[in-house]
Design an enzyme around this catalytic site. Structure first.
Site, PDB file in Angstrom:
ATOM      1  N   ASP A  46     -18.089  48.066  21.635  1.00 36.42           N
ATOM      2  CA  ASP A  46     -18.430  48.951  22.448  1.00 36.42           C
ATOM      3  C   ASP A  46     -17.834  49.975  22.648  1.00 36.42           C
ATOM      4  O   ASP A  46     -16.630  50.162  22.374  1.00 36.42           O
ATOM      5  CB  ASP A  46     -18.639  48.135  24.130  1.00 36.42           C
ATOM      6  CG  ASP A  46     -17.303  47.678  24.323  1.00 36.42           C
ATOM      7  OD1 ASP A  46     -16.550  48.380  25.067  1.00 36.42           O
ATOM      8  OD2 ASP A  46     -16.794  46.497  24.064  1.00 36.42           O
ATOM      9  N   GLU A 133     -15.761  44.732  37.310  1.00 37.03           N
ATOM     10  CA  GLU A 133     -14.482  44.270  37.356  1.00 37.03           C
ATOM     11  C   GLU A 133     -13.636  44.953  38.391  1.00 37.03           C
ATOM     12  O   GLU A 133     -14.010  46.043  38.874  1.00 37.03           O
ATOM     13  CB  GLU A 133     -13.597  44.643  35.932  1.00 37.03           C
ATOM     14  CG  GLU A 133     -13.780  46.074  35.385  1.00 37.03           C
ATOM     15  CD  GLU A 133     -13.484  46.147  33.872  1.00 37.03           C
ATOM     16  OE1 GLU A 133     -12.545  46.104  33.456  1.00 37.03           O
ATOM     17  OE2 GLU A 133     -14.444  46.488  33.211  1.00 37.03           O
TER      18      GLU A 133
END
Length: 250
Positions: A46, A133
């Protein structure tokens, strides 16, 4: 984790193609630890603007099967390299998708709208990803309670699935998953960041489908470090995932 618990079950029962059971007991049976990233056949990355200009053909040649590209953050930040990465990866023939970084101080529909403005509809793209997160933010301090997060996240997930026609993937850390998400979203693929060890060692009860195992990986075509990931399944299962035929355990 049923069929999604990975390679160790195949070592215990190589004929098992349906329900797979990965546990510490399986590792103990053969007196070895859990598989490492190299043991998973399907590997990916990513990226964001931090990786600067990427030679996507070199990335593909370096045994890379997928890439997720940072697109948006909150309701007002757009990755300046997203367009180049989106079209560059596609031209190189690499399955790629977009991800959104969740901002706790923006309403869900603002974040939906921002993502839709910047990520084209492409029926061949990988499912969108929601990256959620805990972060230390001066502009958005505090930790919202579980019920607020689940309610807002569900709005984003449902709206994105309606527009793109694919159920999003949830990316998170083990700590955030246990603090706020555990049990809330059955039927979703889960992508876990765990740099300190295999997810099964850190939490044997965790259900996961992708593992981000390092933020300091090296891949041809990228000058600096990059996040590296593995898919928790076989090549055949990966092809089923790409075709939309694979479903996570509920």
């Amino acid at each position: 984790m049923g069929r999604w618990t990975g390679l160790a079950a195949r070592l215990v029962n190589p004929l098992a193609l349906g329900s797979l059971a990965f546990g510490l007991s399986a590792c103990a049976l053969f007196d070895f630890g859990p598989p490492g990233p190299d043991d998973y056949p399907v590997k990916g990355i990513d990226v964001s603007y931090y990786q600067e200009d990427i030679n996507w053909r070199s990335v593909v040649a370096d045994n890379t099967a997928f890439a997720w590209l940072k697109a948006t953050e909150g309701g007002d930040w757009y990755d300046p390299k997203f367009d180049a990465n989106w079209y560059g990866a596609a031209m190189a023939g690499l399955p790629r998708g977009a991800y959104h970084f969740w901002y706790f101080c923006r309403p869900a529909m603002e974040q939906v709208s921002w993502f839709l403005q910047h990520v084209p509809y492409d029926p061949y793209a990988l499912p969108p990803v929601l990256d959620i997160e805990w972060v230390n933010s001066k502009t958005c301090p505090g930790h919202p309670p579980r019920e607020v997060i689940i309610s807002e996240v569900r709005i984003w997930l449902d709206a994105i699935e309606r527009y793109y026609g694919k159920r999003p993937i949830i990316y998170t850390s083990i700590s955030f998953y246990n603090d706020r998400l555990r049990g809330a979203f059955p039927g979703y693929f889960i992508w876990i960041a765990s740099y300190k060890g295999h997810p099964i060692v850190r939490d044997p009860s965790l259900r996961w489908n992708f593992w981000q195992h390092t933020e300091a990986g090296r891949v041809s075509g990228i000058r600096g470090r990059v996040d590296r990931n593995v898919f928790n399944g076989s090549v055949r299962e990966w092809q089923a995932f790409l075709q939309g035929r694979l479903r996570p355990e509920s």
